[in-house]
Scaffold this active site. Sequence first.
Site, PDB file in Angstrom:
ATOM      1  CB  THR A 187      -0.652   0.503   1.259  1.00 26.50           C
ATOM      2  OG1 THR A 187      -0.177  -0.167   2.303  1.00 26.50           O
ATOM      3  CG2 THR A 187      -2.023  -0.996   1.242  1.00 26.50           C
ATOM      4  CD  GLU A 331      -5.548  -2.126   2.157  1.00 27.66           C
ATOM      5  OE1 GLU A 331      -5.487  -1.417   1.190  1.00 27.66           O
ATOM      6  OE2 GLU A 331      -4.685  -1.573   2.842  1.00 27.66           O
ATOM      7  CE  LYS A 443     -11.853  13.766  14.381  1.00 29.04           C
ATOM      8  NZ  LYS A 443     -11.132  13.029  13.907  1.00 29.04           N
ATOM      9  CD1 TRP A 448     -16.726  14.932  13.068  1.00 30.46           C
ATOM     10  CD2 TRP A 448     -16.563  13.107  11.639  1.00 30.46           C
ATOM     11  NE1 TRP A 448     -16.184  13.653  13.716  1.00 30.46           N
ATOM     12  CE2 TRP A 448     -15.916  12.546  13.005  1.00 30.46           C
ATOM     13  CE3 TRP A 448     -17.248  12.203  10.879  1.00 30.46           C
ATOM     14  CZ2 TRP A 448     -15.800  11.071  13.187  1.00 30.46           C
ATOM     15  CZ3 TRP A 448     -17.138  10.254  11.029  1.00 30.46           C
ATOM     16  CH2 TRP A 448     -16.820  10.293  12.184  1.00 30.46           C
TER      17      TRP A 448
HETATM   18  P1  AMP Z   1      -4.842   2.672  -2.356  1.00 34.95           P
HETATM   19  O1  AMP Z   1      -5.008   1.587  -1.821  1.00 34.95           O
HETATM   20  O2  AMP Z   1      -4.177   3.422  -2.984  1.00 34.95           O
HETATM   21  O3  AMP Z   1      -5.723   2.350  -3.898  1.00 34.95           O
HETATM   22  O4  AMP Z   1      -6.280   4.027  -1.880  1.00 34.95           O
HETATM   23  C1  AMP Z   1      -7.417   3.172  -1.171  1.00 34.95           C
HETATM   24  C2  AMP Z   1      -7.811   4.447  -0.942  1.00 34.95           C
HETATM   25  O5  AMP Z   1      -7.779   5.449  -2.087  1.00 34.95           O
HETATM   26  C3  AMP Z   1      -9.579   4.248  -0.151  1.00 34.95           C
HETATM   27  O6  AMP Z   1      -9.217   3.166   1.382  1.00 34.95           O
HETATM   28  C4  AMP Z   1      -9.703   5.809  -0.215  1.00 34.95           C
HETATM   29  O7  AMP Z   1      -9.668   6.112   0.767  1.00 34.95           O
HETATM   30  C5  AMP Z   1      -9.393   6.045  -1.419  1.00 34.95           C
HETATM   31  N1  AMP Z   1     -10.593   6.153  -2.964  1.00 34.95           N
HETATM   32  C6  AMP Z   1     -10.524   5.322  -3.493  1.00 34.95           C
HETATM   33  N2  AMP Z   1     -11.827   5.815  -4.645  1.00 34.95           N
HETATM   34  C7  AMP Z   1     -12.032   6.173  -4.204  1.00 34.95           C
HETATM   35  C8  AMP Z   1     -13.329   6.953  -4.307  1.00 34.95           C
HETATM   36  N3  AMP Z   1     -14.060   6.780  -5.716  1.00 34.95           N
HETATM   37  N4  AMP Z   1     -13.218   8.088  -3.496  1.00 34.95           N
HETATM   38  C9  AMP Z   1     -13.118   8.393  -3.265  1.00 34.95           C
HETATM   39  N5  AMP Z   1     -11.724   7.733  -2.455  1.00 34.95           N
HETATM   40  C10 AMP Z   1     -12.123   6.145  -3.277  1.00 34.95           C
END
Ligand code: AMP
Length: 549
Positions: A187, A331, A443, A448
């Site tokens: 990640t 994940e 916050k 929020w």
């Molecule tokens: P990654 O593991 O780098 O792909 O990041 C995952 C995170 O990206 C998620 O937990 C979200 O916070 C954010 N994310 C992915 N897709 C979206 C979406 N369509 N809208 C808002 N946040 C997103």
Amino acid sequence: MLSTMQDVPLLVSRILQHGMTIHGRSRITTWTGEAEPHRRTFAEAGTRAHQLAHALRDELGVRPDERVATLMWNNAEHVEAYFAIPSMGAVLHTLNLRLPPEQLVWIVNHAADRVVLVNGSLLPLLVPLLPHLPTVEHVVVSGPGDRSGLDALPVRVHDYEDLIAGRPTRFDWPELDERQAAAMCYTSGTTGDPKGVVYSHRSVYLHSMQVNMTESMGLTDRDTSLIVVPQFHVNAWGLPHATFMTGIGMLMPDRFLQPAPLAEMIEREKPSHAAAVPTIWQGLLAEVTANPRDLTSMKQVTIGGSACPPALMEAYDRLGVRLCHAWGMTETSPLGTMAHPPAGLSAEEEWPYRITQGRFPAGVEARLVGPGGDVLPWDGESAGELEVRGNWIAAAYFGGVGAEPVRPEDKFSEDGWLKTGDVGVITSEGFLTLTDRAKDVIKSGGEWISSVELENALMAHPEIAEAAVVAVPDEKWGERPLATVVLRDGATADYSALREFLGGTIAKWQLPERWTAVDAVPKTSVGKFDKKKIRELHRLGQLEVTTLD
Ligand code: AMP
């Protein structure tokens, strides 16, 4: 009572065999920056994957379970590695070439990679790291690039083409346990050490089938997908595997990820689908606004990785290109939701569904958990942390070679659900709207404020190119929003006018007092707004902040 059905393991090698035979004529087109792109059929790429597996085992001694790293752009050779490595029983480890060097070093050492496949154009990135990578013994170079920096290093250097040339074109793929590791991806977390997610053959197979369902991307061999999302970012959202199942043509940009070549690729190759994060679509929009191009071959575009501003969706609607919002994570393989509205609605009725993150496919179960640990109703109002479980959702992180997997409490619930760290609401029809990352939510005085809602509202202003909102400390309220905006050339609006504009859609107490303008919003390694960086710049006093009354 047991069933009477066959139990054929769900293996990546089966996807490969299917693609290279049934869809042998489908093509991988790789952009070269020259007059003609490079084209290779699935049959050819598949045969080369067999040869690569032979080379890796017979010449480099790659053993079952061993991690083989790739530091590559999206291209045909990377697809070959995608199939050869898992099919032979080893583990494909994609390296994110945009990570800071120290994180890359940490990741390669953690996974104990012995072999690295690298594009020649990325050698300037890899060579300085190699002295810090004691496990790496073999570097396999694909494509042009200056290789001289490798001479003085204690690694064996191979040319990809020379290595596979003349190898047997049939590898006897082992009949693996479908729960075995196929691929891994760390990640790009902004806090703590990166965490390795290890996908199984089974999860890759089931996820690929879901990607291909009509309710997801729903493509066939009549389609070509422009795969901008990097192969090092959650397996390019599963597309390379999915394409071999249904014969979807792949258009691969290699290192040509800038708006101008992307626009040219679309106009010349006419893909019917594309997948990329919002920053790519923002950049392309600016490009085609300045230099008009025909993008209308793209019937559907999958956009995700961070929230898609509704204004961006509208702008592409006007260009005749429909963006479809998706949510996912490293994940979750990553397909978690897609925003296809229910059937039978007018364009106007579809809109409120399209701007959500979408609904969950059958393989993903979801629940919202409130601050007190209670499971919240799907009423479109109760906001909580999203937790998910399913066939392609991680149950743990890689603990290191020979070590047990790790299940940090803040990432996995006691009963085995993944805690996504995303906060949002779900409607009774199962449509998810994310309001924030748990760590980005503002916050203010016990209430929020959604940074995403403010950003979307700001980016609907015609003079704002990009906007990111973060929480900053406030004596009276605890935290308040800081609006960081990128103004378009020739913009005349001042902060008061922008705040007044926001007042049209946002409650008064949520409107930011603090404003700053920057040339570009800082981005993470996968092109998301880097809010941690903005908070840090603010803390160090490096942003010129104007505070309105
Ligand atoms: P990654 O593991 O780098 O792909 O990041 C995952 C995170 O990206 C998620 O937990 C979200 O916070 C954010 N994310 C992915 N897709 C979206 C979406 N369509 N809208 C808002 N946040 C997103």
